[in-house]
Scaffold this motif. Structure first.
Motif, PDB file in Angstrom:
ATOM      1  N   SER A 188      37.873  49.376  62.517  1.00 39.05           N
ATOM      2  CA  SER A 188      38.355  49.944  61.256  1.00 39.05           C
ATOM      3  C   SER A 188      39.784  49.527  60.981  1.00 39.05           C
ATOM      4  N   GLY A 189      40.588  49.454  62.058  1.00 37.59           N
ATOM      5  CA  GLY A 189      41.955  49.003  61.868  1.00 37.59           C
ATOM      6  C   GLY A 189      42.028  47.590  61.318  1.00 37.59           C
ATOM      7  N   ILE A 190      41.173  46.728  61.879  1.00 36.47           N
ATOM      8  CA  ILE A 190      41.140  45.350  61.377  1.00 36.47           C
ATOM      9  C   ILE A 190      40.698  45.327  59.918  1.00 36.47           C
ATOM     10  N   ASN A 191      39.684  46.157  59.613  1.00 33.77           N
ATOM     11  CA  ASN A 191      39.213  46.211  58.229  1.00 33.77           C
ATOM     12  C   ASN A 191      40.265  46.753  57.288  1.00 33.77           C
ATOM     13  N   LEU A 192      41.204  47.511  57.824  1.00 33.02           N
ATOM     14  CA  LEU A 192      42.253  48.079  56.987  1.00 33.02           C
ATOM     15  C   LEU A 192      43.378  47.088  56.768  1.00 33.02           C
ATOM     16  N   LEU A 193      43.778  46.408  57.872  1.00 34.58           N
ATOM     17  CA  LEU A 193      44.995  45.614  57.775  1.00 34.58           C
ATOM     18  C   LEU A 193      44.764  44.236  57.177  1.00 34.58           C
ATOM     19  N   LEU A 194      43.671  43.602  57.584  1.00 31.75           N
ATOM     20  CA  LEU A 194      43.486  42.228  57.120  1.00 31.75           C
ATOM     21  C   LEU A 194      43.349  42.090  55.603  1.00 31.75           C
ATOM     22  N   PRO A 195      42.599  42.991  54.913  1.00 28.43           N
ATOM     23  CA  PRO A 195      42.586  42.861  53.446  1.00 28.43           C
ATOM     24  C   PRO A 195      43.964  42.959  52.826  1.00 28.43           C
ATOM     25  N   GLY A 196      44.854  43.770  53.437  1.00 32.79           N
ATOM     26  CA  GLY A 196      46.216  43.818  52.931  1.00 32.79           C
ATOM     27  C   GLY A 196      46.893  42.471  53.080  1.00 32.79           C
ATOM     28  N   PHE A 197      46.625  41.831  54.221  1.00 35.30           N
ATOM     29  CA  PHE A 197      47.184  40.505  54.443  1.00 35.30           C
ATOM     30  C   PHE A 197      46.629  39.510  53.429  1.00 35.30           C
ATOM     31  N   PHE A 198      45.335  39.637  53.125  1.00 37.39           N
ATOM     32  CA  PHE A 198      44.742  38.747  52.122  1.00 37.39           C
ATOM     33  C   PHE A 198      45.409  38.949  50.768  1.00 37.39           C
ATOM     34  N   ASN A 199      45.687  40.219  50.449  1.00 41.01           N
ATOM     35  CA  ASN A 199      46.354  40.482  49.166  1.00 41.01           C
ATOM     36  C   ASN A 199      47.713  39.813  49.115  1.00 41.01           C
ATOM     37  N   LEU A 200      48.394  39.828  50.258  1.00 38.97           N
ATOM     38  CA  LEU A 200      49.703  39.172  50.324  1.00 38.97           C
ATOM     39  C   LEU A 200      49.565  37.679  50.044  1.00 38.97           C
ATOM     40  N   CYS A 201      48.550  37.073  50.668  1.00 38.18           N
ATOM     41  CA  CYS A 201      48.328  35.631  50.452  1.00 38.18           C
ATOM     42  C   CYS A 201      48.040  35.350  48.985  1.00 38.18           C
ATOM     43  N   VAL A 202      47.192  36.190  48.390  1.00 35.13           N
ATOM     44  CA  VAL A 202      46.824  35.960  46.985  1.00 35.13           C
ATOM     45  C   VAL A 202      48.055  36.108  46.095  1.00 35.13           C
ATOM     46  N   TRP A 203      48.904  37.076  46.433  1.00 35.03           N
ATOM     47  CA  TRP A 203      50.119  37.269  45.639  1.00 35.03           C
ATOM     48  C   TRP A 203      51.030  36.043  45.759  1.00 35.03           C
ATOM     49  N   ALA A 204      51.068  35.465  46.979  1.00 40.71           N
ATOM     50  CA  ALA A 204      51.910  34.287  47.161  1.00 40.71           C
ATOM     51  C   ALA A 204      51.343  33.079  46.427  1.00 40.71           C
ATOM     52  N   GLU A 205      50.010  33.044  46.307  1.00 39.03           N
ATOM     53  CA  GLU A 205      49.413  31.865  45.671  1.00 39.03           C
ATOM     54  C   GLU A 205      49.580  31.883  44.160  1.00 39.03           C
ATOM     55  N   LYS A 206      49.810  33.055  43.597  1.00 43.03           N
ATOM     56  CA  LYS A 206      50.081  33.163  42.170  1.00 43.03           C
ATOM     57  C   LYS A 206      48.989  32.540  41.316  1.00 43.03           C
ATOM     58  N   TYR A 207      47.798  33.101  41.429  1.00 45.54           N
ATOM     59  CA  TYR A 207      46.745  32.640  40.537  1.00 45.54           C
ATOM     60  C   TYR A 207      47.044  33.068  39.121  1.00 45.54           C
ATOM     61  N   GLU A 208      46.608  32.243  38.167  1.00 48.34           N
ATOM     62  CA  GLU A 208      46.900  32.564  36.771  1.00 48.34           C
ATOM     63  C   GLU A 208      45.941  33.606  36.228  1.00 48.34           C
ATOM     64  N   SER A 209      44.669  33.373  36.508  1.00 52.16           N
ATOM     65  CA  SER A 209      43.735  34.297  35.883  1.00 52.16           C
ATOM     66  C   SER A 209      43.374  35.400  36.875  1.00 52.16           C
ATOM     67  N   PRO A 210      43.374  36.635  36.424  1.00 54.04           N
ATOM     68  CA  PRO A 210      43.062  37.735  37.343  1.00 54.04           C
ATOM     69  C   PRO A 210      41.641  37.626  37.883  1.00 54.04           C
ATOM     70  N   GLY A 211      40.751  37.019  37.087  1.00 51.41           N
ATOM     71  CA  GLY A 211      39.380  36.878  37.541  1.00 51.41           C
ATOM     72  C   GLY A 211      39.292  36.020  38.792  1.00 51.41           C
ATOM     73  N   THR A 212      39.987  34.898  38.763  1.00 54.28           N
ATOM     74  CA  THR A 212      39.964  34.004  39.929  1.00 54.28           C
ATOM     75  C   THR A 212      40.514  34.714  41.151  1.00 54.28           C
ATOM     76  N   ARG A 213      41.577  35.500  40.912  1.00 59.18           N
ATOM     77  CA  ARG A 213      42.185  36.199  42.034  1.00 59.18           C
ATOM     78  C   ARG A 213      41.182  37.124  42.710  1.00 59.18           C
ATOM     79  N   VAL A 214      40.434  37.837  41.882  1.00 59.68           N
ATOM     80  CA  VAL A 214      39.464  38.776  42.450  1.00 59.68           C
ATOM     81  C   VAL A 214      38.378  38.029  43.200  1.00 59.68           C
ATOM     82  N   TYR A 215      37.899  36.920  42.623  1.00 57.47           N
ATOM     83  CA  TYR A 215      36.825  36.189  43.292  1.00 57.47           C
ATOM     84  C   TYR A 215      37.276  35.656  44.643  1.00 57.47           C
TER      85      TYR A 215
END
Lengths: 187, 763
Positions: free
Chosen positions: B467-494
């Motif tokens: 559960s800890g891994i399931n909690l922390l890693l998605p946060g890390f993924f969000n950080l990566c997505v924020w750094a990548e700066k996708y233009e369209s919110p749809g792409t970001r979600v996918y």
């Protein structure tokens, strides 16, 4: 049905039935609704066609119209003097045109008149902006409103005069599958 | 496949573009047009307006669709400019006359067997034709004189019924209509009186139909409120957009699936076993069992080990048979439901008509005039605003030209982010694997007991880590997505969804390996199926607790953090990807667990109900709609797709593997002392056949079909062919529709050109 009523003569009721989409019972009910808006103004006896007009301020207190953003425009469109004061004929006409049985063409004509705020027989950009502001009640920013209006006119304007004539409007509405069911006030 | 296209019947533009438009009907309103009373022709007004515009038109932007049109040609399209000859020619075009002739025929047929008096006119070709006739007549008279005479004469040629219908459809004021009626029908007094004698039965049937309709309308809101959480979802979708709505709809779908699962297992497994308990429980209940599933629960209805391998109620209800067939049946039903939902979603996705995207149509036709309550009106407003914003954002796709360097930089950033995510997933999976095999050689048991924690707490360690891994890693993924700066919110979600999916798939994969390979070989366990069931239960419960804590504390703290420290004015956005994958993860565990712990769907059911209200609350408190709204039309399809493909199919593969190859434990459960669970199923079928010889043919069918690979190949071959055909049909239809739309455009252009030429000739 043979109810003894003294509001209208038989010829009047027949005329109303032929010219609107309402039945006899509904016409009498509408008269009761009209009367309860201004009981001191509207007589019970309409057999001699009294020339009484209920002012707009009272009409828009009706529960069917009260929350509608286009209530003033609807009432103005159907009023003879254009100011929104409705005689009983106008009142019935309004609800008949907006009722369920009213055909699409009739509704399109009246929808066009309602959305044409400055009554120049065209829906220009300002009319569209006013419509949009009434629809969204300030949720869109002014830039978004301008953008939507520009895009809408671009999509619908067929003859290239940068505003929507009735033909453009009708053409666009014919593509709307739910116009008929939405443009309907139940009374 | 040959699609025949008939040009004459396609366009709508065709009809409305030029002649005889009902705007000229306004000329029939001498009373209702006070503004234009000084000018008795709207065309004159058009001319004045047009004169003002001529100066503007020279500097027109090229945004009009017909750039080839000259200013002169545009003037030729204005109605005022047409001579009578032009109008006459246009009115007698084949398309218009064909329409009228068709409608005349229809009307003749219709009037011959219609009831004499029908206050509700039938919409359709005849009414259209009526208005068309008005249009045609109007087009023949350019000048806007008082056309009462024309109207009256047009009514006189018709029967009373037709005339009434036509009168009602006229856009005049009621007083005018009454006058016209008086004049037009005065010549037909006899027939009008005949029309008044309505037969009784017509009246009665009308009365019944109107009452029925009124009842239906008053009952409709009641029916829609029966749909679970209908009003809550309406509020949410209006305020937060379709992306968030798709999450909650998905949650509701899962809830119903679990309910179905629970009902079936409850009826056939849990209820019979509950009535005839094999032995009484040995342990006492202490609170920790709710978390670990051991102790009091380990020998209860909860887990596989409790179920007997004999028959209940005398010789009537065979438990192993029931167990085997119930599990098979539930999986089969869920498979069918999922395939059905998937195909429906796909069908909705490929809706081929463009009219959904038409902004102008939306503005003018989507407000429901029937709505009268203040709250509903506000909801409607919000919904329309959100939809308009979403459509706008789709239309404006900011494609900035990037230089080579910028593109390269973006590529490198994306690559780095992906590598980081994949490495983190790999590390997490390896961690779980080593922990489960206890390669770290920690003696958790001793450690925890040294701290005076109750027994069996060490079992919680694995689930806590997962559960800890399931909690922390998605946060890390969000950080990566924020750094990548996708233009369209749809792409970001996918992208987020895909990364979370990889994480969950690897975690569940490694756990499945543990459950199916390691644990059955573990000879120290008395009842390995119950142990696996307990592990699943622990994972589910721990996941629930962590989600609750995260929702209450985490999202709240994140909002406070982002508003105070990061100084952002907006609240954070609801994280769709993470939450949806959490749901799918939980559901996969439940499905795998049905075999080992039949009561697990009940746990999942409770969890989902609580989750709905929690997430809703947290959404309203801590989150805000995304600044760039985007239309999540395909989100639901994606979610069901993910639920079907990795999740459900993986479950089915796991269960089939378990049933087919792994030896059940010897001391517990309905399949003890058998080589495989599948053997138990076979034995049960043989028993059934012996008991009821009628079922022999069923087993013959089973032998022929299921165990015969040829049939399976044939069936899947047919299935694939059907899918291929359907896909081709949809593709073909889409192509045809785009071709037809193009044709409509071209016809419009042709028409404009011809009108201009006609005008030139007539001059």
């Amino acid at each position: 049905m043979g109810n003894k009523q003294t509001t209208f003569t038989e010829e009047q009721l027949e005329a109303y039935q032929d010219c609107t989409f309402f039945t006899r019972k509904e016409i009498l009910r509408l008269h009761a609704r009209y009367r309860e808006l201004a009981p001191h103004l509207v007589p019970l006896d309409y057999t001699n066609n009294p020339d009484i007009k209920v002012p707009m301020t009272l009409i828009i207190t009706m529960p069917e119209l009260k929350e509608n953003p286009f209530r003033e425009r609807i009432v103005e469109t159907f009023s003879e003097d254009g100011q929104g004061n409705l005689s009983f004929n106008d009142f019935i006409d309004m609800f008949s045109a907006l009722c369920e049985a009213s055909p699409r063409e009739l509704k399109t004509i009246y929808a066009f008149k309602i959305y044409d705020f400055n009554r120049d027989n065209f829906i220009c950009k300002e009319d569209l902006e006013k419509t949009l502001n009434k629809l969204t009640k300030g949720e869109l920013t002014p830039e978004e409103v301008t953008l939507v209006c520009d895009k809408a006119i671009e999509e619908a304007d067929l003859d290239g005069d940068n505003k929507l004539s009735f033909a453009d409007f009708e053409n666009m509405i014919s593509k709307a599958p739910d116009f008929l069911s939405n443009f309907h006030i139940r009374i | 496949m040959d699609y025949n296209v008939d040009i004459c019947e396609t366009d709508i533009d065709y009809e409305n573009l030029a002649d005889g438009e009902p705007a000229q009907d306004f000329s029939f309103n001498p009373i209702n047009e006070p503004e234009t009373s000084t000018q008795n022709c709207p065309e004159i007004l058009e001319m004045e307006v047009f004169k003002e515009c001529t100066d503007v038109q020279s500097s027109r932007s090229s945004s009009t669709s017909d750039e080839s049109l000259d200013r002169e040609e545009i003037s030729h399209l204005q109605r005022h400019g047409w001579s009578a000859a032009t109008v006459k020619v246009l009115a007698s075009m084949p398309s218009r006359t064909a329409e009228l002739n068709k409608s005349r025929r229809v009307r003749y047929q219709a009037s011959s067997h219609e009831s004499p008096h029908c206050p509700r006119p039938v919409q359709g070709a005849s009414v259209l034709a009526d208005v068309e006739e008005i249009n045609t007549e109007a087009s023949n008279f350019c000048a806007a004189e008082n056309n009462m005479d024309q109207l009256v004469s047009s009514l006189q040629g018709l029967s009373v019924h037709e005339g009434t219908r036509k009168l009602r459809a006229m856009p005049l004021s009621l007083a005018d209509k009454i006058e016209i009626r008086k004049v037009a029908f005065s010549l037909k007094t006899e027939s009008s009186f005949i029309g008044r004698n309505i037969p009784c039965y017509t009246h009665l049937s009308m009365y019944i139909s109107t009452t029925w309709r009124h009842c239906l309308f008053s009952c409709l809101p009641v029916f829609s409120s029966f749909k679970l959480w209908h009003s809550a979802l309406k509020t949410l979708s209006g305020r937060y957009g379709t992306g968030v709505l798709s999450y909650f709809l998905f949650l509701r779908t899962l809830l119903f699936l679990n309910l179905l699962l629970f009902v079936i297992t409850g009826l056939f497994l849990i209820f019979p076993q509950a009535i005839y308990p094999p032995r009484s429980s040995k342990a006492n209940f202490s609170g920790i069992e709710l978390l670990t599933g051991t102790g009091y629960f380990s020998d209860s209805l909860m887990f596989y080990g409790y179920y007997s391998n004999g028959t209940l109620h005398g010789d009537q209800y065979r438990m192993p048979a029931a167990y085997f067939f119930t599990i098979g049946f539930t999986l089969f039903i869920i498979c069918i439901i999922l395939v059905y939902r998937l195909s429906k979603s796909f069908g909705k996705n490929f809706q081929v008509l463009k009219s959904n995207e038409n902004l102008a149509v939306k503005v003018f036709s989507c407000w429901d005039f029937k709505v009268s309550k203040k709250i509903s009106v506000r909801l409607q407003s919000e919904k329309i605003s959100t939809q308009l914003k979403e459509q706008l954002s789709e239309m404006i796709k900011g494609e900035d030209k990037k230089t080579c360097m910028q593109q390269l930089r973006r590529l490198i950033v994306h690559l780095l982010a992906w590598i980081a995510c994949l490495i983190s997933i790999f590390l997490g999976t390896i961690g779980v694997h080593y922990l489960s095999e206890n390669k770290f050689n920690f003696n958790f048991k001793a450690m925890l007991q040294a701290h005076n924690l109750p027994k069996d707490t060490e079992l919680l360690v694995l689930s806590a880590v997962v559960s800890g891994i399931n909690l922390l890693l998605p946060g890390f993924f969000n950080l990566c997505v924020w750094a990548e700066k996708y233009e369209s919110p749809g792409t970001r979600v996918y992208v987020s969804v895909f990364r979370n999916l990889l994480l969950k798939v690897s975690v569940i994969g490694v756990l499945c390996y543990r459950w199916l390979e390691r644990i059955p070989d573990n000879s120290t366990l008395e009842c390995w199926e119950s142990f696996v069931g307990q592990e699943l239960y622990r994972l589910l419960v721990m996941d629930f607790i962590v989600t609750v804590v995260y929702t209450f504390l985490g999202e709240f703290l994140w909002r406070v953090f982002s508003q105070t420290i990061l100084q952002k004015k907006r609240k954070p956005v609801f994280d769709i990807a993470r939450n949806v994958l959490e749901l799918i993860y939980g559901q996969t565990l439940t499905w795998i667990g049905v075999l080992f712990a039949p009561l697990l769907p009940a746990v999942q059911l409770i969890k989902l109900i609580v989750l709905f209200y929690m997430k809703k609350r947290s959404l309203i408190l801590n989150c805000q709609a995304s600044r760039k709204p985007w239309r999540a039309t395909q989100m639901t399809t994606l979610f069901i797709c993910i639920l079907w493909f990795p999740s459900f199919l993986g479950t089915v593969v796991t269960i089939i593997y378990t049933v087919w190859t792994i030896k059940p434990s010897e001391n517990c459960g309905p399949f003890r002392n058998l080589k495989t669970m599948f053997e138990g199923g076979q034995m049960s079928t043989r028993h059934l056949e012996d008991a009821h010889p009628i079922l022999k043919w069923l087993s013959w069918v089973y032998d022929c079909l299921v165990e015969n690979p040829v049939f399976l190949f044939l069936a899947s071959g047919v299935f694939l062919m059907v899918i291929y055909f359907q896909a081709q049909v949809v593709d073909g239809q889409r192509k045809i529709i785009s071709r037809l739309e193009k044709q409509i455009e071209n016809e419009g252009k042709d028409k404009k050109f011809l009108i201009a030429k006609l005008q030139d000739l007539c001059k």
